[in-house]
Scaffold this motif. Structure first.
Motif, PDB file in Angstrom:
ATOM      1  N   THR A  92       7.101  28.905  21.373  1.00 44.69           N
ATOM      2  CA  THR A  92       6.607  29.522  22.610  1.00 44.69           C
ATOM      3  C   THR A  92       5.095  29.443  22.580  1.00 44.69           C
ATOM      4  O   THR A  92       4.449  29.993  21.686  1.00 44.69           O
ATOM      5  CB  THR A  92       7.071  30.987  22.702  1.00 44.69           C
ATOM      6  N   PHE A  93       4.547  28.754  23.533  1.00 46.87           N
ATOM      7  CA  PHE A  93       3.105  28.467  23.535  1.00 46.87           C
ATOM      8  C   PHE A  93       2.460  29.077  24.774  1.00 46.87           C
ATOM      9  O   PHE A  93       3.035  29.053  25.871  1.00 46.87           O
ATOM     10  CB  PHE A  93       2.877  26.956  23.519  1.00 46.87           C
ATOM     11  N   GLY A  94       1.268  29.626  24.585  1.00 47.83           N
ATOM     12  CA  GLY A  94       0.556  30.192  25.726  1.00 47.83           C
ATOM     13  C   GLY A  94      -0.942  30.246  25.483  1.00 47.83           C
ATOM     14  O   GLY A  94      -1.406  30.234  24.333  1.00 47.83           O
ATOM     15  N   VAL A  95      -1.693  30.270  26.578  1.00 44.91           N
ATOM     16  CA  VAL A  95      -3.156  30.386  26.519  1.00 44.91           C
ATOM     17  C   VAL A  95      -3.574  31.487  27.482  1.00 44.91           C
ATOM     18  O   VAL A  95      -3.193  31.463  28.664  1.00 44.91           O
ATOM     19  CB  VAL A  95      -3.853  29.068  26.904  1.00 44.91           C
ATOM     20  N   HIS A  96      -4.330  32.450  26.991  1.00 48.50           N
ATOM     21  CA  HIS A  96      -4.827  33.531  27.838  1.00 48.50           C
ATOM     22  C   HIS A  96      -6.305  33.736  27.510  1.00 48.50           C
ATOM     23  O   HIS A  96      -6.688  33.723  26.332  1.00 48.50           O
ATOM     24  CB  HIS A  96      -4.050  34.832  27.586  1.00 48.50           C
ATOM     25  N   PHE A  97      -7.130  33.903  28.525  1.00 43.05           N
ATOM     26  CA  PHE A  97      -8.564  34.064  28.309  1.00 43.05           C
ATOM     27  C   PHE A  97      -8.932  35.540  28.241  1.00 43.05           C
ATOM     28  O   PHE A  97      -8.459  36.352  29.049  1.00 43.05           O
ATOM     29  CB  PHE A  97      -9.352  33.364  29.418  1.00 43.05           C
ATOM     30  N   VAL A  98      -9.764  35.872  27.266  1.00 44.01           N
ATOM     31  CA  VAL A  98     -10.193  37.254  27.049  1.00 44.01           C
ATOM     32  C   VAL A  98     -11.707  37.289  26.849  1.00 44.01           C
ATOM     33  O   VAL A  98     -12.330  36.251  26.596  1.00 44.01           O
ATOM     34  CB  VAL A  98      -9.500  37.862  25.807  1.00 44.01           C
ATOM     35  N   ILE A  99     -12.282  38.464  26.975  1.00 47.19           N
ATOM     36  CA  ILE A  99     -13.706  38.630  26.676  1.00 47.19           C
ATOM     37  C   ILE A  99     -13.859  39.558  25.476  1.00 47.19           C
ATOM     38  O   ILE A  99     -12.985  40.384  25.204  1.00 47.19           O
ATOM     39  CB  ILE A  99     -14.489  39.182  27.884  1.00 47.19           C
ATOM     40  N   ARG A 100     -14.940  39.408  24.769  1.00 42.97           N
ATOM     41  CA  ARG A 100     -15.252  40.256  23.620  1.00 42.97           C
ATOM     42  C   ARG A 100     -16.336  41.253  24.044  1.00 42.97           C
ATOM     43  O   ARG A 100     -17.532  40.935  24.004  1.00 42.97           O
ATOM     44  CB  ARG A 100     -15.726  39.389  22.461  1.00 42.97           C
ATOM     45  N   LYS A 101     -15.914  42.439  24.459  1.00 45.08           N
ATOM     46  CA  LYS A 101     -16.880  43.439  24.924  1.00 45.08           C
ATOM     47  C   LYS A 101     -17.818  43.873  23.806  1.00 45.08           C
ATOM     48  O   LYS A 101     -18.989  44.214  24.060  1.00 45.08           O
ATOM     49  CB  LYS A 101     -16.138  44.652  25.481  1.00 45.08           C
ATOM     50  N   ARG A 117      -7.439  32.634  23.987  1.00 38.91           N
ATOM     51  CA  ARG A 117      -6.490  33.146  22.992  1.00 38.91           C
ATOM     52  C   ARG A 117      -5.262  32.239  22.995  1.00 38.91           C
ATOM     53  O   ARG A 117      -4.543  32.146  23.993  1.00 38.91           O
ATOM     54  CB  ARG A 117      -6.104  34.580  23.317  1.00 38.91           C
ATOM     55  N   ILE A 118      -5.023  31.574  21.868  1.00 37.29           N
ATOM     56  CA  ILE A 118      -3.921  30.623  21.733  1.00 37.29           C
ATOM     57  C   ILE A 118      -2.773  31.304  21.014  1.00 37.29           C
ATOM     58  O   ILE A 118      -2.949  31.847  19.912  1.00 37.29           O
ATOM     59  CB  ILE A 118      -4.374  29.380  20.937  1.00 37.29           C
ATOM     60  N   SER A 119      -1.597  31.268  21.615  1.00 37.47           N
ATOM     61  CA  SER A 119      -0.426  31.928  21.024  1.00 37.47           C
ATOM     62  C   SER A 119       0.692  30.914  20.796  1.00 37.47           C
ATOM     63  O   SER A 119       1.014  30.121  21.676  1.00 37.47           O
ATOM     64  CB  SER A 119       0.088  33.041  21.949  1.00 37.47           C
ATOM     65  N   VAL A 120       1.260  30.943  19.588  1.00 38.44           N
ATOM     66  CA  VAL A 120       2.420  30.113  19.244  1.00 38.44           C
ATOM     67  C   VAL A 120       3.375  30.979  18.419  1.00 38.44           C
ATOM     68  O   VAL A 120       3.021  31.416  17.316  1.00 38.44           O
ATOM     69  CB  VAL A 120       2.026  28.854  18.448  1.00 38.44           C
ATOM     70  N   ASN A 121       4.561  31.252  18.965  1.00 35.18           N
ATOM     71  CA  ASN A 121       5.581  32.019  18.232  1.00 35.18           C
ATOM     72  C   ASN A 121       5.023  33.319  17.641  1.00 35.18           C
ATOM     73  O   ASN A 121       5.137  33.580  16.444  1.00 35.18           O
ATOM     74  CB  ASN A 121       6.196  31.162  17.117  1.00 35.18           C
ATOM     75  N   ARG A 122       4.372  34.093  18.494  1.00 36.33           N
ATOM     76  CA  ARG A 122       3.850  35.413  18.137  1.00 36.33           C
ATOM     77  C   ARG A 122       2.643  35.355  17.199  1.00 36.33           C
ATOM     78  O   ARG A 122       2.111  36.393  16.820  1.00 36.33           O
ATOM     79  CB  ARG A 122       4.942  36.297  17.523  1.00 36.33           C
ATOM     80  N   GLN A 123       2.235  34.165  16.807  1.00 33.83           N
ATOM     81  CA  GLN A 123       0.985  34.016  16.061  1.00 33.83           C
ATOM     82  C   GLN A 123      -0.117  33.655  17.058  1.00 33.83           C
ATOM     83  O   GLN A 123       0.142  33.026  18.087  1.00 33.83           O
ATOM     84  CB  GLN A 123       1.098  32.914  15.003  1.00 33.83           C
ATOM     85  N   ARG A 124      -1.337  34.050  16.761  1.00 32.79           N
ATOM     86  CA  ARG A 124      -2.409  33.730  17.696  1.00 32.79           C
ATOM     87  C   ARG A 124      -3.747  33.610  16.992  1.00 32.79           C
ATOM     88  O   ARG A 124      -3.955  34.141  15.888  1.00 32.79           O
ATOM     89  CB  ARG A 124      -2.491  34.771  18.808  1.00 32.79           C
ATOM     90  N   TYR A 168      -1.451  20.775  22.263  1.00 31.94           N
ATOM     91  CA  TYR A 168      -0.145  21.300  21.855  1.00 31.94           C
ATOM     92  C   TYR A 168       0.937  20.226  22.024  1.00 31.94           C
ATOM     93  O   TYR A 168       1.756  19.993  21.118  1.00 31.94           O
ATOM     94  CB  TYR A 168       0.193  22.540  22.680  1.00 31.94           C
ATOM     95  N   GLN A 169       0.928  19.557  23.173  1.00 31.08           N
ATOM     96  CA  GLN A 169       1.923  18.515  23.430  1.00 31.08           C
ATOM     97  C   GLN A 169       1.788  17.355  22.450  1.00 31.08           C
ATOM     98  O   GLN A 169       2.791  16.778  22.006  1.00 31.08           O
ATOM     99  CB  GLN A 169       1.801  18.030  24.873  1.00 31.08           C
ATOM    100  N   ASP A 170       0.546  17.009  22.111  1.00 30.93           N
ATOM    101  CA  ASP A 170       0.332  15.936  21.137  1.00 30.93           C
ATOM    102  C   ASP A 170       0.925  16.307  19.776  1.00 30.93           C
ATOM    103  O   ASP A 170       1.510  15.451  19.088  1.00 30.93           O
ATOM    104  CB  ASP A 170      -1.168  15.648  20.990  1.00 30.93           C
ATOM    105  N   LEU A 171       0.764  17.566  19.379  1.00 32.49           N
ATOM    106  CA  LEU A 171       1.333  18.002  18.105  1.00 32.49           C
ATOM    107  C   LEU A 171       2.855  17.879  18.106  1.00 32.49           C
ATOM    108  O   LEU A 171       3.468  17.495  17.101  1.00 32.49           O
ATOM    109  CB  LEU A 171       0.917  19.447  17.830  1.00 32.49           C
ATOM    110  N   VAL A 172       3.468  18.204  19.249  1.00 28.96           N
ATOM    111  CA  VAL A 172       4.921  18.080  19.372  1.00 28.96           C
ATOM    112  C   VAL A 172       5.337  16.621  19.243  1.00 28.96           C
ATOM    113  O   VAL A 172       6.257  16.267  18.490  1.00 28.96           O
ATOM    114  CB  VAL A 172       5.410  18.666  20.709  1.00 28.96           C
ATOM    115  N   ILE A 173       4.658  15.747  19.983  1.00 25.36           N
ATOM    116  CA  ILE A 173       4.991  14.318  19.975  1.00 25.36           C
ATOM    117  C   ILE A 173       4.806  13.711  18.590  1.00 25.36           C
ATOM    118  O   ILE A 173       5.605  12.872  18.144  1.00 25.36           O
ATOM    119  CB  ILE A 173       4.133  13.570  21.018  1.00 25.36           C
ATOM    120  N   GLU A 174       3.764  14.153  17.881  1.00 27.69           N
ATOM    121  CA  GLU A 174       3.443  13.586  16.566  1.00 27.69           C
ATOM    122  C   GLU A 174       4.260  14.227  15.447  1.00 27.69           C
ATOM    123  O   GLU A 174       4.083  13.890  14.270  1.00 27.69           O
ATOM    124  CB  GLU A 174       1.941  13.755  16.290  1.00 27.69           C
TER     125      GLU A 174
END
Length: 317
Positions: A9-18, A31-38, A84-90
């Protein structure tokens, strides 16, 4: 052993560092998330805290100075998704850090785009004629200007090259205004620079420095140019024109000589008395080779061309 995560499960969410805000402006991170790791990676942009929509991960203000920021963030998202897609293909192990490293160019062969230009130009020194090779130096010069003006960086890893990069470089070339006397590039001039860039990147693919060729879906768009030639009357007017300046007469005579022999300027300037020999008809001919291709070229010496040869036979040049 390399492992591919088929159900990642892959996702990208943008955050700010206050906590890192300065003068009310906080840096933006992807913020890059893959299988609950980020993990997070800086996108080198900042935004006033009050103008940030934390839920949507984007700028909520539509002020002129921010109108392109959301678009930029989507470009970053697209690049991360492609990695991410390149990693899957490779069939590589997929982790947030692996995607981040590809984004930062930390897992490539160590070559950058400008390194690649230097490698190509060094390898081609004894293969390409200088007239051709110097054009690659010019293309590299435009690339340096593009990287500094558009991306605010001095170089870029090969792994970050994609279709968008090529399109934006094309747009930069079309809109670039030279600071000297040169005219802006026309369509075919832009295409020639992209053609040289494509050749350089294809070399990187063959050397296995990158796997995916960013030119795979890109098409060069040359416009056909119909070049008109002088009429016999126009050529005669040029021949008979009385030019008081010797330098202009010299240039005119070189041009007229090329008209009657079909030789380029470079080929003409390489001629010597040894190139003048009797032909199969017993009349004087020019026997030479094309400078660019080294192909042999026999040229019958027409009377008007012979007159110019006799006039310049003892000329110091």
């Amino acid at each position: 052993m390399k492992r591919k995560t088929l159900t990642a499960t892959f996702g990208v969410h943008f955050v700010i560092r206050k906590e890192k805000a300065k003068n009310g402006n906080a840096p933006i991170f992807a913020r890059i998330s893959v299988n609950r790791q980020r993990c997070e990676v800086s996108v080198k942009k900042s935004i006033p805290v009050r103008d940030w929509d934390s839920r949507k991960g984007r700028v909520k203000s539509w002020k002129d100075e921010y109108k392109n920021l959301n678009s930029f963030l989507e470009q970053v998202r697209t690049i991360l998704v492609e990695h991410y897609q390149d990693l899957v293909i490779e069939n590589e192990e997929i982790t947030p850090a692996a995607v981040k490293n590809r984004f930062l160019g930390l897992d490539d062969s160590g070559y950058s785009l400008l390194d690649l230009f230097d490698y190509h130009n060094d390898q081609m020194q004894k293969i390409l004629k200088w007239g051709t090779l110097k054009n690659y130096f010019t293309t590299k010069k435009y690339m340096v200007l593009f990287l500094e003006a558009h991306l605010k960086r001095k170089d870029i890893p090969l792994t970050l090259l994609n279709y968008r990069f090529i399109s934006e470089f094309e747009n930069f070339l079309r809109n670039y205004q030279p600071l000297d006397h040169h005219k802006p590039l026309g369509n075919n001039g832009v295409m020639k620079h992209l053609e040289r860039l494509r050749k350089v990147i294809t070399l990187a693919v063959k050397m296995e420095w990158i796997i995916k060729n960013p030119f795979a879906s890109y098409r060069l768009k040359f416009k056909k140019v119909n070049r008109e030639c002088l009429t016999g009357e126009e050529l005669q007017k040029l021949e008979n024109k009385d030019l008081e300046i010797q330098r202009l007469r010299y240039v005119r005579d070189l041009f007229v000589f090329s008209c009657y022999t079909g030789l380029t300027y470079g080929d003409v300037m390489r001629l010597s008395p040894a190139n003048l020999q009797p032909g199969i008809d017993g009349e004087p001919w020019i026997f030479t080779q094309r400078k660019k291709t080294d192909n042999p070229v026999p040229v019958p010496l027409l009377p008007k061309a012979n007159v110019i040869i006799e006039e310049y036979r003892k000329h110091p040049k």
